[in-house]
Design a protein around this motif. Structure first.
Motif, mmCIF file in Angstrom:
data_model
loop_
_atom_site.group_PDB
_atom_site.id
_atom_site.type_symbol
_atom_site.label_atom_id
_atom_site.label_comp_id
_atom_site.label_asym_id
_atom_site.label_seq_id
_atom_site.Cartn_x
_atom_site.Cartn_y
_atom_site.Cartn_z
ATOM 1 N N LYS A 113 -2.249 -17.539 39.363
ATOM 2 C CA LYS A 113 -2.652 -18.584 38.416
ATOM 3 C C LYS A 113 -3.712 -18.074 37.446
ATOM 4 O O LYS A 113 -3.706 -18.414 36.258
ATOM 5 C CB LYS A 113 -3.195 -19.801 39.177
ATOM 6 C CG LYS A 113 -2.127 -20.647 39.848
ATOM 7 C CD LYS A 113 -2.759 -21.794 40.629
ATOM 8 C CE LYS A 113 -1.711 -22.615 41.351
ATOM 9 N NZ LYS A 113 -2.329 -23.698 42.169
ATOM 10 N N SER A 114 -4.600 -17.247 37.951
ATOM 11 C CA SER A 114 -5.682 -16.743 37.102
ATOM 12 C C SER A 114 -5.224 -15.660 36.128
ATOM 13 O O SER A 114 -5.959 -15.291 35.206
ATOM 14 C CB SER A 114 -6.809 -16.182 37.980
ATOM 15 O OG SER A 114 -6.382 -15.006 38.658
ATOM 16 N N GLN A 115 -3.987 -15.171 36.318
ATOM 17 C CA GLN A 115 -3.496 -14.080 35.469
ATOM 18 C C GLN A 115 -2.244 -14.452 34.671
ATOM 19 O O GLN A 115 -1.567 -13.581 34.137
ATOM 20 C CB GLN A 115 -3.175 -12.853 36.345
ATOM 21 C CG GLN A 115 -4.364 -12.269 37.090
ATOM 22 C CD GLN A 115 -5.389 -11.654 36.158
ATOM 23 O OE1 GLN A 115 -5.065 -11.215 35.042
ATOM 24 N NE2 GLN A 115 -6.644 -11.609 36.598
ATOM 25 N N MET A 116 -1.943 -15.753 34.591
ATOM 26 C CA MET A 116 -0.712 -16.162 33.923
ATOM 27 C C MET A 116 -0.707 -15.864 32.427
ATOM 28 O O MET A 116 0.348 -15.884 31.788
ATOM 29 C CB MET A 116 -0.452 -17.651 34.166
ATOM 30 C CG MET A 116 0.201 -17.942 35.515
ATOM 31 S SD MET A 116 1.720 -17.017 35.832
ATOM 32 C CE MET A 116 2.794 -17.662 34.565
ATOM 33 N N HIS A 117 -1.877 -15.580 31.852
ATOM 34 C CA HIS A 117 -1.930 -15.197 30.433
ATOM 35 C C HIS A 117 -1.382 -13.800 30.217
ATOM 36 O O HIS A 117 -1.059 -13.407 29.087
ATOM 37 C CB HIS A 117 -3.382 -15.246 29.944
ATOM 38 C CG HIS A 117 -4.277 -14.297 30.679
ATOM 39 N ND1 HIS A 117 -4.803 -14.588 31.921
ATOM 40 C CD2 HIS A 117 -4.712 -13.043 30.360
ATOM 41 C CE1 HIS A 117 -5.549 -13.566 32.335
ATOM 42 N NE2 HIS A 117 -5.510 -12.620 31.401
ATOM 43 N N ASN A 118 -1.268 -13.020 31.294
ATOM 44 C CA ASN A 118 -0.764 -11.648 31.197
ATOM 45 C C ASN A 118 0.764 -11.652 31.103
ATOM 46 O O ASN A 118 1.440 -12.304 31.902
ATOM 47 C CB ASN A 118 -1.230 -10.850 32.418
ATOM 48 C CG ASN A 118 -0.860 -9.377 32.331
ATOM 49 O OD1 ASN A 118 0.286 -9.012 32.536
ATOM 50 N ND2 ASN A 118 -1.851 -8.551 32.035
ATOM 51 N N SER A 119 1.305 -10.907 30.143
ATOM 52 C CA SER A 119 2.757 -10.917 29.911
ATOM 53 C C SER A 119 3.541 -10.367 31.097
ATOM 54 O O SER A 119 4.673 -10.791 31.361
ATOM 55 C CB SER A 119 3.087 -10.109 28.652
ATOM 56 O OG SER A 119 2.668 -8.758 28.786
ATOM 57 N N SER A 120 2.958 -9.416 31.829
ATOM 58 C CA SER A 120 3.656 -8.842 32.985
ATOM 59 C C SER A 120 3.801 -9.864 34.105
ATOM 60 O O SER A 120 4.849 -9.946 34.761
ATOM 61 C CB SER A 120 2.908 -7.611 33.499
ATOM 62 O OG SER A 120 2.914 -6.574 32.549
ATOM 63 N N VAL A 121 2.763 -10.655 34.323
ATOM 64 C CA VAL A 121 2.823 -11.696 35.350
ATOM 65 C C VAL A 121 3.858 -12.751 34.950
ATOM 66 O O VAL A 121 4.692 -13.164 35.758
ATOM 67 C CB VAL A 121 1.441 -12.356 35.552
ATOM 68 C CG1 VAL A 121 1.561 -13.548 36.505
ATOM 69 C CG2 VAL A 121 0.451 -11.348 36.101
ATOM 70 N N GLY A 122 3.807 -13.176 33.693
ATOM 71 C CA GLY A 122 4.784 -14.153 33.214
ATOM 72 C C GLY A 122 6.206 -13.622 33.306
ATOM 73 O O GLY A 122 7.131 -14.354 33.681
ATOM 74 N N GLY A 123 6.378 -12.346 32.977
ATOM 75 C CA GLY A 123 7.711 -11.741 33.063
ATOM 76 C C GLY A 123 8.228 -11.706 34.483
ATOM 77 O O GLY A 123 9.418 -11.957 34.738
ATOM 78 N N PHE A 124 7.350 -11.395 35.429
ATOM 79 C CA PHE A 124 7.732 -11.369 36.839
ATOM 80 C C PHE A 124 8.167 -12.756 37.312
ATOM 81 O O PHE A 124 9.215 -12.903 37.955
ATOM 82 C CB PHE A 124 6.556 -10.864 37.678
ATOM 83 C CG PHE A 124 6.713 -11.081 39.151
ATOM 84 C CD1 PHE A 124 7.773 -10.527 39.850
ATOM 85 C CD2 PHE A 124 5.785 -11.855 39.852
ATOM 86 C CE1 PHE A 124 7.915 -10.729 41.216
ATOM 87 C CE2 PHE A 124 5.928 -12.062 41.215
ATOM 88 C CZ PHE A 124 6.989 -11.497 41.892
#
Length: 248
Positions: A206-217
Motif C-alpha cells: 500500500k505504501s508503494q502503490m505509486h511505484n510503476s513496478s508495484v502497480g504492474g505486478f
C-alpha cells in the motif's frame, strides 16, 4: 490444445518427438528442441523430462482407475495396458549421451494413435473442458512478466519489496512456461501463492502503490486471476485486496 488433460499433453510431446527424430537422433538434442531449451542446459532438460514422465503417470491413473465401459471392459483394459507399457518402455531410458532408438522401438505410430484415442476418451469420461488460454496469450503474459522482472532489478523500491515481487513473478513465470505440463492447476497454484503474499505484505504494498513496478505486478496478478476465473468455474480466487490496491 487441452492442457487440462494430461493424456493430450503427453500425446503432443510424443508425437513431436516421433515426427522430428529417428532412432539415430541424439537424445539430448531432440528433447531440448521439443522443450524449447538450450541443448547444454542439462538441469532444465532433466526437469522437463521428469514433468513429461509425470504426465504419463497421471494418464495411466486416469485410464486404469476408470470404471467407465469405454475403458474398463476386459479386452479394452488389456489393450490399454499394452499401450501404456510400451510408452513407459519408450520413456524410461534417460541417456543424455545416447540416441532415440529405444523411444522409436517402443513408441510407434500405432502406439501414438492408440494414445490419441485414449486422450479423447479421457476428455469424454472425465468431462475435461478445453483450455481457453492459448499459446499466444501465454507468450503475451510471459513478455509482460519478463519486462517487469527487468524493471524490478533497476527499481528504487525497498529491498524486501523487490525480493517479494521478484519471487512472486518468478513463480508466475514458471507456471506459464510449464503450462503445457500442468495446465490451469499450475497457474492457479501460483496465483494463490501470489495473492497470499499480497495479504501478508499488504501494508508494504500500500505504501508503494505509486511505484510503476508495484502497480504492474498487481495488474499482472489481477489480469491472470480474471482470465482463470472465466475458465475454472468454482475456483474463485480471493480478490478484495487486489481491487483495493489497484485504486490506490
Amino acid at each position: 490444445m487441452n492442457y487440462n488433460n494430461p493424456a493430450k499433453s503427453l500425446y503432443e510431446f510424443l508425437y513431436k518427438a516421433h515426427k522430428i527424430s529417428s532412432g539415430h537422433s541424439n537424445f539430448q538434442r531432440t528433447w531440448s528442441s521439443i522443450f524449447k531449451i538450450k541443448e547444454n542446459d542439462t538441469y532444465s532438460l532433466f526437469e522437463n523430462y521428469q514433468a513429461l514422465v509425470d504426465l504419463y503417470k497421471k494418464t495411466r491413473v486416469l485410464i486404469m482407475e476408470s470404471k467407465h465401459d469405454l475403458l474398463s471392459l476386459p479386452k479394452k483394459i488389456e489393450k490399454n495396458e499394452k499401450t501404456l507399457d510400451l510408452i513407459k518402455l519408450g520413456l524410461t531410458t534417460l541417456n543424455f549421451e545416447g540416441d532415440m532408438s529405444k523411444f522409436h522401438k517402443h513408441i510407434t505410430s500405432e502406439v501414438l494413435v492408440s494414445l490419441d484415442h485414449l486422450a479423447d476418451e479421457i476428455d469424454y469420461i472425465y468431462e475435461i473442458k478445453d483450455s481457453e488460454i492459448d499459446q499466444e496469450q501465454i507468450d503475451s503474459y510471459l513478455e509482460q512478466v519478463d519486462s517487469l522482472l527487468s524493471d524490478i532489478l533497476e527499481s528504487s523500491l525497498p529491498t524486501d519489496i523487490r525480493v517479494t515481487i521478484h519471487r512472486n513473478l518468478s513463480s508466475i513465470r514458471n507456471a506459464l512456461i510449464n503450462y503445457h505440463f500442468y495446465g490451469i492447476d499450475g497457474l492457479h497454484t501460483a496465483l494463490e501463492q501470489n495473492i497470499g503474499s499480497l495479504y501478508l505484505n499488504q501494508e508494504e504494498f500500500k505504501s508503494q502503490m505509486h511505484n510503476s513496478s508495484v502497480g504492474g505486478f498487481i495488474r499482472i496478478v489481477n489480469n491472470l486471476k480474471a482470465a482463470l476465473e472465466t475458465i475454472t468455474v468454482g475456483k474463485t480466487l480471493t480478490d478484495p485486496l487486489i481491487k483495493h490496491l489497484l485504486k490506490q
